[in-house]
Enzyme design. Structure first.
Site, PDB file in Angstrom:
ATOM      1  N   GLY A 117       0.756  12.114 -29.567  1.00 42.20           N
ATOM      2  CA  GLY A 117       0.118  11.465 -30.541  1.00 42.20           C
ATOM      3  C   GLY A 117      -1.312  11.759 -31.006  1.00 42.20           C
ATOM      4  O   GLY A 117      -1.783  12.121 -32.285  1.00 42.20           O
ATOM      5  N   ASP A 118      -2.289  12.199 -29.984  1.00 42.53           N
ATOM      6  CA  ASP A 118      -3.501  12.216 -30.056  1.00 42.53           C
ATOM      7  C   ASP A 118      -3.588  13.667 -30.704  1.00 42.53           C
ATOM      8  O   ASP A 118      -4.404  13.985 -31.688  1.00 42.53           O
ATOM      9  CB  ASP A 118      -4.418  12.205 -28.903  1.00 42.53           C
ATOM     10  CG  ASP A 118      -4.302  10.779 -28.270  1.00 42.53           C
ATOM     11  OD1 ASP A 118      -4.231   9.781 -29.024  1.00 42.53           O
ATOM     12  OD2 ASP A 118      -4.343  10.565 -27.123  1.00 42.53           O
TER      13      ASP A 118
ATOM     14  N   PHE B 183      -5.798   0.033 -15.382  1.00 41.96           N
ATOM     15  CA  PHE B 183      -6.766   0.589 -16.295  1.00 41.96           C
ATOM     16  C   PHE B 183      -7.850  -0.260 -16.102  1.00 41.96           C
ATOM     17  O   PHE B 183      -8.311  -1.330 -16.119  1.00 41.96           O
ATOM     18  CB  PHE B 183      -6.284   0.596 -17.796  1.00 41.96           C
ATOM     19  CG  PHE B 183      -7.212   1.055 -18.673  1.00 41.96           C
ATOM     20  CD1 PHE B 183      -7.214   2.346 -18.743  1.00 41.96           C
ATOM     21  CD2 PHE B 183      -8.004   0.474 -19.484  1.00 41.96           C
ATOM     22  CE1 PHE B 183      -8.105   2.900 -19.738  1.00 41.96           C
ATOM     23  CE2 PHE B 183      -8.744   0.909 -20.359  1.00 41.96           C
ATOM     24  CZ  PHE B 183      -9.107   2.320 -20.540  1.00 41.96           C
TER      25      PHE B 183
ATOM     26  N   SER C 184       0.847  -1.181  -0.031  1.00 45.51           N
ATOM     27  CA  SER C 184       0.017   0.062   0.123  1.00 45.51           C
ATOM     28  C   SER C 184       0.758   1.112  -0.036  1.00 45.51           C
ATOM     29  O   SER C 184       1.654   1.378   0.523  1.00 45.51           O
ATOM     30  CB  SER C 184      -0.733   0.027   1.377  1.00 45.51           C
ATOM     31  OG  SER C 184      -1.731   1.202   1.247  1.00 45.51           O
TER      32      SER C 184
END
Length: 327
Positions: free
Chosen positions: A256-257, A117, A37
């Site tokens: 990149g976007d 994710f 943790s």
């Protein structure tokens, strides 16, 4: 009227900073029952997702893109913010039973990262359709990374309606099968990817990189700080595009976007490919100079002024045609 439709993911990025070192809290001989943790100093929730990032760049440059994507019950603030930027959110479906896709990134003082994710509502995108938009030959669709089934479906819909589309498998390239990649390539007006992604596409499809470079009328290979190359199969031309100077490298995430958003803006405005590539490179540099994918900003006039300082005059930037240069 020409429309730009952006398909892809929408997500929240939760950025955390751990002041110590992860390795100091891991016992190597106990990895088989790891329990750790980390108390972090800071956490920021930032807007992200490929579709959101691309649309943001297009809006900064003066377009009003429509986003077709799925989000979760926590998307209200993000939607309101997108609308304030001039993005059409009418194509975004909120899934009440789930959360917006979320990426949790914890970084220690040595820049090691632990990432989790959760795709959440993004998985619903496979049920979304472009058909109700009644697209035509002057419209342009960006197919960017999201659920693989959604990417293949949108490519098929573009072919049936005769709409131009840009295929950018991006970070979904490892997850796409060879058949899915070929389905996305078929009929694409523009194929975009970095040099590593092209190698992965070649491996998955059994085609050579050289063959993939000829798979669409226009193919773009990005190479990070080394710039990009645009292959125009229609005119048998190859254009090497230099990178735009970056004032300070802060975070390359989202570059990149931003590049793709700038590229599509240039193509939709009828700019020559070398100019569109330079617009893309400059858009990427803004993203690199700030932490987060949608934290930078500029006006079209500020962008044009910086373009002239970096690359020289480009009348097309302020006087570009409203007819795509791809037709």
């Amino acid at each position: 009227m020409r429309r730009i439709i952006v398909t892809g993911s929408l997500a929240y990025d939760y950025i955390m900073v751990f002041p110590g070192s992860f390795q100091d809290h891991i016992v190597p001989e106990m990895l088989h029952k790891l329990t750790v943790s980390f108390l972090v100093d800071t956490m920021r929730r930032m807007r992200g997702g490929v579709a959101g990032n691309i649309a943001y760049t297009l809006a900064l440059l003066g377009e009003r893109p429509l986003v077709l994507a799925s989000a979760g019950q926590d998307f209200g603030e993000y939607r309101a913010w997108m609308e304030r930027q001039g993005i059409d959110t009418s194509g975004i479906v909120e899934v009440a039973e789930d959360f917006t896709a979320s990426c949790f990134i914890n970084t220690d003082r040595n820049n090691n990262q632990i990432v989790a994710f959760y795709p959440g509502a993004a998985s619903y995108s496979r049920h979304l359709s472009l058909e109700q938009l009644n697209l035509g030959p002057d419209d342009m669709v960006i197919i960017s990374p999201t659920d693989p089934e959604a990417m293949v479906r949108h490519a098929d819909e573009c072919r049936r309606m005769g709409a131009m589309f840009v295929f950018d498998p991006g970070k979904q390239t490892p997850r796409l099968s060879g058949e899915q990649i070929l389905a996305g390539l078929h009929g694409a007006t523009v194929l975009v990817g970095n040099d590593y992604e092209f190698a992965m596409m070649a491996q998955a499809t059994g085609r050579s990189v050289e063959a993939l470079l000829q798979a669409a009328p226009v193919t773009v290979v990005t190479r990070g700080e080394h710039g990009s190359t645009i292959y125009d199969q229609r005119r048998h031309e190859v254009y090497d595009v230099p990178p735009a100077p970056v004032e300070r490298v802060v975070d390359p995430t989202g570059a990149g976007d931003a590049y793709l958003g700038g590229l599509v803006f240039g193509l939709a405005r009828g700019m020559p490919l070398p100019v569109a590539g330079r617009v893309a490179a400059l858009a990427a540099s803004y993203a690199i100079e700030r932490r987060g994918c949608q934290e930078h900003s500029y006006t079209p006039d500020e962008f044009a002024a910086r373009y002239e300082r970096v690359f020289g005059r480009a009348p097309e930037l302020t006087q570009g045609s409203t007819v795509s240069s791809l037709r």
